[in-house]
Design a protein around this motif. Structure first.
Motif, PDB file in Angstrom:
ATOM      1  N   GLU A 254       2.190   8.885   7.988  1.00  0.00           N
ATOM      2  CA  GLU A 254       1.612   7.509   8.097  1.00  0.00           C
ATOM      3  C   GLU A 254       0.058   7.094   7.871  1.00  0.00           C
ATOM      4  OE1 GLU A 254       3.453   4.380   8.471  1.00  0.00           O
ATOM      5  OE2 GLU A 254       5.415   5.979   7.916  1.00  0.00           O
ATOM      6  N   ARG A 255      -0.721   8.088   8.136  1.00  0.00           N
ATOM      7  CA  ARG A 255      -1.813   7.794   8.255  1.00  0.00           C
ATOM      8  C   ARG A 255      -2.610   8.447   7.000  1.00  0.00           C
ATOM      9  NH1 ARG A 255      -4.731   9.084  13.708  1.00  0.00           N
ATOM     10  NH2 ARG A 255      -6.692   8.317  12.542  1.00  0.00           N
TER      11      ARG A 255
ATOM     12  N   GLU B 225       0.949  13.740  -8.123  1.00  0.00           N
ATOM     13  CA  GLU B 225       2.358  13.583  -7.651  1.00  0.00           C
ATOM     14  C   GLU B 225       1.994  13.271  -6.183  1.00  0.00           C
ATOM     15  OE1 GLU B 225       5.042  16.403 -10.406  1.00  0.00           O
ATOM     16  OE2 GLU B 225       3.975  17.487  -8.698  1.00  0.00           O
ATOM     17  N   LEU B 226       2.855  12.578  -5.051  1.00  0.00           N
ATOM     18  CA  LEU B 226       2.691  12.530  -3.929  1.00  0.00           C
ATOM     19  C   LEU B 226       3.396  13.721  -3.274  1.00  0.00           C
ATOM     20  CD1 LEU B 226       2.068  11.031  -1.234  1.00  0.00           C
ATOM     21  CD2 LEU B 226       4.170   9.925  -1.370  1.00  0.00           C
ATOM     22  N   VAL B 227       2.698  14.779  -2.437  1.00  0.00           N
ATOM     23  CA  VAL B 227       3.366  15.768  -1.578  1.00  0.00           C
ATOM     24  C   VAL B 227       3.810  15.270  -0.233  1.00  0.00           C
ATOM     25  CG1 VAL B 227       3.132  18.068  -0.712  1.00  0.00           C
ATOM     26  CG2 VAL B 227       1.725  17.431  -2.732  1.00  0.00           C
ATOM     27  N   ALA B 228       5.257  14.503  -0.459  1.00  0.00           N
ATOM     28  CA  ALA B 228       5.774  14.148   0.592  1.00  0.00           C
ATOM     29  C   ALA B 228       5.834  15.021   1.982  1.00  0.00           C
ATOM     30  CB  ALA B 228       6.947  13.739   0.249  1.00  0.00           C
TER      31      ALA B 228
ATOM     32  N   VAL C  92       0.815  -1.213  -0.068  1.00  0.00           N
ATOM     33  CA  VAL C  92      -0.033   0.008  -0.070  1.00  0.00           C
ATOM     34  C   VAL C  92       1.036   1.240   0.000  1.00  0.00           C
ATOM     35  CG1 VAL C  92      -1.690   1.496   1.358  1.00  0.00           C
ATOM     36  CG2 VAL C  92      -1.973  -1.077   0.987  1.00  0.00           C
ATOM     37  N   ARG C  93       2.102   1.284   0.879  1.00  0.00           N
ATOM     38  CA  ARG C  93       2.895   2.326   0.992  1.00  0.00           C
ATOM     39  C   ARG C  93       3.608   2.711  -0.532  1.00  0.00           C
ATOM     40  NH1 ARG C  93       3.864   0.503   6.256  1.00  0.00           N
ATOM     41  NH2 ARG C  93       5.710  -0.308   5.622  1.00  0.00           N
ATOM     42  N   ASP C  94       3.874   1.491  -0.994  1.00  0.00           N
ATOM     43  CA  ASP C  94       4.696   1.209  -2.367  1.00  0.00           C
ATOM     44  C   ASP C  94       3.788   1.833  -3.494  1.00  0.00           C
ATOM     45  OD1 ASP C  94       6.671   1.079  -0.564  1.00  0.00           O
ATOM     46  OD2 ASP C  94       7.036  -1.056  -1.172  1.00  0.00           O
ATOM     47  N   LYS C  95       2.532   2.042  -3.307  1.00  0.00           N
ATOM     48  CA  LYS C  95       1.864   2.368  -4.807  1.00  0.00           C
ATOM     49  C   LYS C  95       2.213   3.689  -5.319  1.00  0.00           C
ATOM     50  CE  LYS C  95      -1.182  -1.190  -4.569  1.00  0.00           C
ATOM     51  NZ  LYS C  95      -1.025  -2.172  -5.812  1.00  0.00           N
ATOM     52  N   SER C  96       2.109   3.775  -6.457  1.00  0.00           N
ATOM     53  CA  SER C  96       2.471   5.076  -7.009  1.00  0.00           C
ATOM     54  C   SER C  96       1.272   6.061  -6.624  1.00  0.00           C
ATOM     55  CB  SER C  96       2.633   4.818  -8.516  1.00  0.00           C
ATOM     56  OG  SER C  96       1.426   4.723  -9.253  1.00  0.00           O
ATOM     57  N   PRO C  97       1.676   7.264  -6.981  1.00  0.00           N
ATOM     58  CA  PRO C  97       0.444   8.464  -6.781  1.00  0.00           C
ATOM     59  C   PRO C  97      -0.789   8.014  -7.612  1.00  0.00           C
ATOM     60  CG  PRO C  97       2.587   9.604  -6.856  1.00  0.00           C
ATOM     61  CD  PRO C  97       2.731   8.115  -7.282  1.00  0.00           C
ATOM     62  N   GLN C  98      -0.524   7.716  -8.866  1.00  0.00           N
ATOM     63  CA  GLN C  98      -1.405   7.289  -9.815  1.00  0.00           C
ATOM     64  C   GLN C  98      -2.410   6.222  -9.427  1.00  0.00           C
ATOM     65  OE1 GLN C  98       1.657   7.779 -10.553  1.00  0.00           O
ATOM     66  NE2 GLN C  98       1.781   9.541 -11.978  1.00  0.00           N
TER      67      GLN C  98
ATOM     68  N   ALA D 191      -2.039  10.481   2.984  1.00  0.00           N
ATOM     69  CA  ALA D 191      -1.390  10.864   1.723  1.00  0.00           C
ATOM     70  C   ALA D 191      -1.764  11.791   1.163  1.00  0.00           C
ATOM     71  CB  ALA D 191      -1.188   9.865   0.668  1.00  0.00           C
ATOM     72  N   VAL D 192      -1.187  12.926   0.731  1.00  0.00           N
ATOM     73  CA  VAL D 192      -1.712  14.085  -0.044  1.00  0.00           C
ATOM     74  C   VAL D 192      -1.038  13.976  -1.548  1.00  0.00           C
ATOM     75  CG1 VAL D 192      -1.625  16.608  -0.154  1.00  0.00           C
ATOM     76  CG2 VAL D 192      -1.545  15.427   2.227  1.00  0.00           C
ATOM     77  N   LEU D 193      -2.113  14.041  -2.155  1.00  0.00           N
ATOM     78  CA  LEU D 193      -1.703  14.114  -3.817  1.00  0.00           C
ATOM     79  C   LEU D 193      -1.994  15.594  -4.356  1.00  0.00           C
ATOM     80  CD1 LEU D 193      -3.438  10.690  -4.904  1.00  0.00           C
ATOM     81  CD2 LEU D 193      -1.074  11.093  -4.052  1.00  0.00           C
ATOM     82  N   ARG D 194      -1.339  15.965  -5.298  1.00  0.00           N
ATOM     83  CA  ARG D 194      -1.266  16.960  -6.034  1.00  0.00           C
ATOM     84  C   ARG D 194      -1.422  16.595  -7.605  1.00  0.00           C
ATOM     85  NH1 ARG D 194       1.911  20.730  -9.566  1.00  0.00           N
ATOM     86  NH2 ARG D 194       1.306  22.764  -9.343  1.00  0.00           N
ATOM     87  N   ILE D 195      -2.798  17.207  -7.991  1.00  0.00           N
ATOM     88  CA  ILE D 195      -3.012  16.572  -9.363  1.00  0.00           C
ATOM     89  C   ILE D 195      -3.284  17.826 -10.144  1.00  0.00           C
ATOM     90  CG2 ILE D 195      -5.051  15.163 -10.372  1.00  0.00           C
ATOM     91  CD1 ILE D 195      -5.515  14.065  -7.562  1.00  0.00           C
TER      92      ILE D 195
END
Length: 240
Positions: A117-118, A109-112, A24-30, A120-124
């Motif tokens: 841990e809980r 993109e993932l906004v690291a 799950v953690r290793d999933k790409s942003p897409q 994830a923020v994605l910039r689309i």
């Protein structure tokens, strides 16, 4: 021997669980975006709230539109807003909005720095041509609704009170004004440039959306002058 077997099974189980979480953690942003859209599709009932603000060229904002709604059985949607008949994204089901964002995304993109841990923020960033087509379609539909609403209001009011000759003259003037306005809108939309960015906050564990932010900048020409408007909106998902 039996104790050793139990311990071995426990170790294998923990390893498998860790592997799943790692996946799950290793999933790409897409992939995270697609799984989140699919996750919301599987939820048969949820509620949502949000706000939308429009800023003019002077950066002054009209009264924000606030709304709240619910979705049941995936498709039955109810929305209450502080403004009636507003042409905003809540007029369609939130799931369809997320699906549209996924379908038109040019980059995800993932906004690291803002993820943990809980969550994830994605910039689309959607495809510019697709965004432009969406806004042109939306503005044309809004214009035609205004024309229809005005026609219905006139039918019940002023037009019926006019004599036949005056009524014909009034209807011609109205038709000419609509034609001029439609032409002005077409010229404005011909110069329209749209820049949109979405920020989607996701629950990593459940792969469900928590909050969606949109920032859109519209630039166009009206009466030969450059114009700029901004739209900022927030949509909060509440799932059980």
């Amino acid at each position: 021997m039996r104790t050793w077997r139990k311990a071995a099974l426990l170790i294998i189980g923990v390893a498998a669980l860790s592997g799943c979480q790692s996946t799950v953690r290793d999933k790409s942003p897409q992939e995270m975006l697609s799984l989140t859209v699919a996750g919301l599709a599987a939820v048969d009932r949820y509620t949502f709230t949000g706000t939308t603000s429009i800023y003019g060229a002077d950066m002054g904002a009209a009264q924000p539109i606030t709304f709240q709604g619910s979705v049941e059985d995936h498709k039955r949607i109810q929305v209450k807003s502080n403004k009636d008949n507003e042409d905003i994204q809540i007029t369609r089901q939130p799931f369809n909005l997320l699906k549209h964002i996924e379908a038109t995304a040019a980059t995800t993109e993932l906004v690291a720095a803002n993820s943990g841990e809980r969550t994830a923020v994605l910039r689309i960033v959607p495809d510019k041509a697709a965004s432009r087509r969406t806004w042109i379609k939306k503005q044309n539909e809004a214009f035609e609704r205004l024309v229809k609403d005005d026609e219905l209001a006139d039918g019940a009011g002023r037009k019926l009170s006019l004599k036949a000759g005056n009524r014909m003259s009034y209807e011609q003037e109205r038709a000419d004004e609509i034609s001029r306005s439609r032409k002005q809108l077409a010229e404005m939309l011909n110069t329209l440039n749209v820049d949109t960015t979405y920020q989607l906050i996701i629950d990593r564990k459940r792969l469900l959306p928590l909050k969606l932010h949109e920032h859109t900048v519209l630039q166009y020409k009206a009466d030969g002058k450059n114009q700029r408007e901004e739209r900022k909106s927030e949509l909060i998902f509440i799932t059980e």
